[in-house]
Design an enzyme around this catalytic site. Structure first.
Site, PDB file in Angstrom:
ATOM      1  N   ASP A  45       0.820  -1.204   0.000  1.00  0.00           N
ATOM      2  CA  ASP A  45       0.000   0.000   0.000  1.00  0.00           C
ATOM      3  C   ASP A  45       0.861   1.265   0.000  1.00  0.00           C
ATOM      4  OD1 ASP A  45      -1.832   2.175   1.105  1.00  0.00           O
ATOM      5  OD2 ASP A  45      -3.210   0.495   0.976  1.00  0.00           O
ATOM      6  N   SER A  85      -7.004   4.827  -0.943  1.00  0.00           N
ATOM      7  CA  SER A  85      -6.870   3.375  -0.876  1.00  0.00           C
ATOM      8  C   SER A  85      -8.202   2.643  -1.047  1.00  0.00           C
ATOM      9  CB  SER A  85      -6.242   2.956   0.456  1.00  0.00           C
ATOM     10  OG  SER A  85      -4.879   3.290   0.504  1.00  0.00           O
ATOM     11  N   THR A 153      -7.738  -1.411   2.331  1.00  0.00           N
ATOM     12  CA  THR A 153      -7.375  -2.339   1.258  1.00  0.00           C
ATOM     13  C   THR A 153      -7.859  -3.761   1.510  1.00  0.00           C
ATOM     14  OG1 THR A 153      -5.456  -0.926   0.843  1.00  0.00           O
ATOM     15  CG2 THR A 153      -5.511  -3.041  -0.273  1.00  0.00           C
ATOM     16  N   GLU A 279      -1.473  -7.878   2.160  1.00  0.00           N
ATOM     17  CA  GLU A 279      -1.125  -6.450   2.102  1.00  0.00           C
ATOM     18  C   GLU A 279       0.009  -6.111   3.049  1.00  0.00           C
ATOM     19  OE1 GLU A 279      -3.107  -2.001   2.418  1.00  0.00           O
ATOM     20  OE2 GLU A 279      -3.549  -3.471   3.979  1.00  0.00           O
ATOM     21  N   ASP A 284       2.522   2.668   3.244  1.00  0.00           N
ATOM     22  CA  ASP A 284       1.694   3.866   3.055  1.00  0.00           C
ATOM     23  C   ASP A 284       1.773   4.804   4.252  1.00  0.00           C
ATOM     24  OD1 ASP A 284      -0.604   5.245   1.549  1.00  0.00           O
ATOM     25  OD2 ASP A 284      -1.530   4.858   3.500  1.00  0.00           O
ATOM     26  N   HIS A 288       3.199   8.630   4.214  1.00  0.00           N
ATOM     27  CA  HIS A 288       2.459   9.800   4.693  1.00  0.00           C
ATOM     28  C   HIS A 288       3.298  10.608   5.678  1.00  0.00           C
ATOM     29  CE1 HIS A 288      -1.511   9.544   2.938  1.00  0.00           C
ATOM     30  NE2 HIS A 288      -1.623   8.255   3.250  1.00  0.00           N
ATOM     31  N   ASP A 326      -1.097   0.054  -4.743  1.00  0.00           N
ATOM     32  CA  ASP A 326      -2.397   0.572  -5.175  1.00  0.00           C
ATOM     33  C   ASP A 326      -2.342   2.024  -5.621  1.00  0.00           C
ATOM     34  OD1 ASP A 326      -1.814   1.302  -2.577  1.00  0.00           O
ATOM     35  OD2 ASP A 326      -3.849   1.053  -1.829  1.00  0.00           O
ATOM     36  N   HIS A 327      -1.321   2.737  -5.180  1.00  0.00           N
ATOM     37  CA  HIS A 327      -1.154   4.151  -5.554  1.00  0.00           C
ATOM     38  C   HIS A 327       0.192   4.642  -5.043  1.00  0.00           C
ATOM     39  CE1 HIS A 327      -1.891   5.129  -1.339  1.00  0.00           C
ATOM     40  NE2 HIS A 327      -2.985   4.370  -1.408  1.00  0.00           N
ATOM     41  N   HIS A 423      -1.057  11.216  -1.096  1.00  0.00           N
ATOM     42  CA  HIS A 423      -0.905  10.297  -2.217  1.00  0.00           C
ATOM     43  C   HIS A 423      -0.479  11.039  -3.480  1.00  0.00           C
ATOM     44  CE1 HIS A 423      -3.867   7.169  -0.296  1.00  0.00           C
ATOM     45  NE2 HIS A 423      -2.839   7.461   0.472  1.00  0.00           N
TER      46      HIS A 423
END
Length: 548
Positions: A45, A85, A153, A279, A284, A288, A326-327, A423
């Site tokens: 993620d 997400s 997710t 996951e 992620d 951040h 996912d991004h 993101h």
């Protein structure tokens, strides 16, 4: 299962056309596929291509992912070039672009080019995911996460909710989905309590799991020693520790690779094959926070899990492995303002050596900080900030947000740049191995359809079977209906005709059939769940067919 005409426009409108690069190749390979098929879907993620590059330099050798790099993936949502997400997971799991915060339901707002509008009445309509499809095929299923298992997710692959924050609904749906192996955090969402994500509906889902013969485990040793074919591992109230921190802060938690290995060895016993979702969640979170060490820690942990999946797939010969982020997140770069004029002569060591000094992520280091900050020097050293300059010490001593100050200092020392704490919208690497692997530049929605095709079902037809509007269906059978909201935490669909009353509880896999003339109440159990999206209940055809 024949796909109803009334759904055709809806699904064609909400899904982006499948990639012309990947699907023809899959059609050719699919003809050669043997039974049973397995799919292992892994998501790191909030990672990015730059973060993977940095992690490879940090490791000093190739990654397991490098061996199976096959293309790239577009990540945008139905409303934005930069996805959250929740819609990202929805796209990967159901084959439908959706909106910010939406889990497993269709969008209510579409502005992105290439995504056609849908009828307003179809907003928030639940759509089936690949885990549900695998289950309907008789396959074993698994769900793994290093965050709360109810996080966006994993929720996208197992639940349906209007907002990713609906942990109570998501947890309940996951339990009643009867997934064979569930491993991760999120223990607090399974029982009533006073914490933020504790259950508000009064239901003890741990008791439900026990009644359904799950082996409930809470440590890595308990996980390793479990002989059960049904395992629910809750290793923390919320999220698990970063991989780099685990040895010092939570030694009883399993690694992502260990959970993946155990899940594969458990699920592979099913004669019909299996689907497993994995996951690496906290890449992620680190992105951040602009925590370079946290990002690297959990990318490498994720890569170890990919190796477990690929090693099994090589031996099995009939397993499709897909790994992707996912991004993007954070806009991380090797090179920043420090290197504007000198980048061409800066060695790799200038980026990596400062990072190698850290023995914990910023989250782990701060867990050791005393309230009066008297040990700030020692804590900074855990994060690689050793020795501190006089100015750095003064900054950390007075900072309102010590963590933010620390990550900026280390990034500056290592010449790492960040553009955002949110993101980002770039295309991302796609990794794929096995029969029907994906190649080229694909949409995130393509992955769901490719996995479904490999496992032998169609997601559009599956949705038509699993999520039928209950009001319309029961009205056509001559019932009067209502949605009972007297208990706001436990909505119930009620249908009545003559002396028969049907009650369908939210998020569960059951239906109560009451017949007054015979003074009887029967509980019917299904391998599907009931979903309420705030305006309508959705049930499977099996539920409707069970009512006379």
């Amino acid at each position: 299962m024949k796909y109803a005409k009334k759904w055709a426009t809806l699904f064609l409108a909400s899904a982006v056309t499948l990639s012309a690069v990947s699907i023809p190749q899959q059609d050719v390979q699919a003809a050669k596929v043997k039974k049973p098929t397995n799919v292992i879907m892994l998501v790191m993620d909030g990672s990015s291509n730059n973060a993977v590059t940095l992690s490879r330099w940090y490791k000093g050798e190739s990654l397991a992912m490098d061996e199976i790099l096959t293309g790239a993936m577009r990540t945008y949502s139905a409303e934005s070039a930069i996805t959250d997400s929740a819609p990202a997971a929805t796209a990967l799991a159901t084959g439908h672009k959706s909106n910010d915060k939406y889990i497993g339901v269709l969008p209510s707002k579409i502005t992105s080019p290439g995504v056609a509008p849908i009828d307003k009445k179809d907003a928030f309509r639940p759509v089936a995911n690949v885990l549900e499809g695998a289950k309907q095929q008789g396959k074993a299923t698994g769900l793994i996460s290093t965050s709360e298992i109810q996080h966006a997710t994993p929720a996208g692959f197992s639940a349906h909710a209007n907002n990713r924050s609906q942990y109570g609904d998501i947890a309940e749906q996951q339990v009643y989905q009867n997934i064979d192996v569930v491993l991760g955090g999120g223990l607090e969402s399974l029982t009533p309590g006073t914490s933020k994500n504790a259950r508000k509906d009064g239901e003890d889902l741990m008791k439900v799991l026990e009644d359904n013969q799950y082996d409930l485990v809470h440590t890595r040793d308990e996980l390793f020693n479990s002989p059960s074919s049904k395992i629910w591992g809750s290793f923390a109230p919320s999220a698990l520790a970063y991989d780099l921190d685990r040895a010092k802060t939570r030694r009883s938690e399993p690694t992502l690779a260990e959970m993946t290995n155990k899940a594969i060895n458990t699920l592979k016993k099913d004669k019909d094959g299996f689907f497993l979702f994995v996951e690496g969640s906290k890449v992620d979170w680190a992105a951040h926070a602009n925590d370079t060490i946290g990002i690297i820690s959990d990318i490498l942990s994720f890569d170890d899990a990919v190796k477990e999946a690929v090693d099994f797939a090589k031996e099995d010969g009939n397993t499709l492995v897909i790994a992707v982020t996912d991004h993007g997140n954070s806009g991380i770069t090797m090179g920043n303002a420090n290197t504007t004029s000198t980048y061409s002569s800066i060695p790799v060591s200038a980026y990596i050596d400062p990072l190698k000094k850290a023995s914990m992520t910023v989250e782990g280091a701060l867990s050791q900080l005393k309230e009066d900050r008297s040990n700030i020097v020692e804590v900074a050293a855990l994060y690689g900030l050793d020795p501190l300059t006089k100015d750095e010490l003064a900054t950390l001593t007075s900072a309102k947000d010590v963590g933010s100050a620390m990550v900026k200092m280390l990034a500056n020392r290592a010449n790492i740049g960040y553009t955002t704490g949110g993101h980002t919208g770039e295309d991302v690497f796609l990794y794929s191995f096995g029969p029907s692997k994906l190649t080229g530049l694909v949409e995130n929605t393509d992955l769901a359809h490719s996995m479904a095709q490999f496992m032998g079902f169609d997601l559009k037809s599956l949705t038509d079977d699993l999520y039928v509007p209950a009001t319309e269906a029961f009205t056509e059978k001559g019932f009067t209906t209502k949605i009972d909201l007297s208990d706001k935490e436990n909505p119930t669909f009620v249908a009545q005709k003559a002396d028969v009353t049907v009650k369908i509880p939210v998020n569960k896999n059951t239906m109560l059939y009451e017949q007054a003339s015979k003074n009887t109440t029967k509980t019917h159990t299904f391998n599907t769940i009931n979903v309420y999206n705030g305006s309508e209940f959705y049930v499977s055809k099996k539920v409707i067919e069970a009512v006379k």
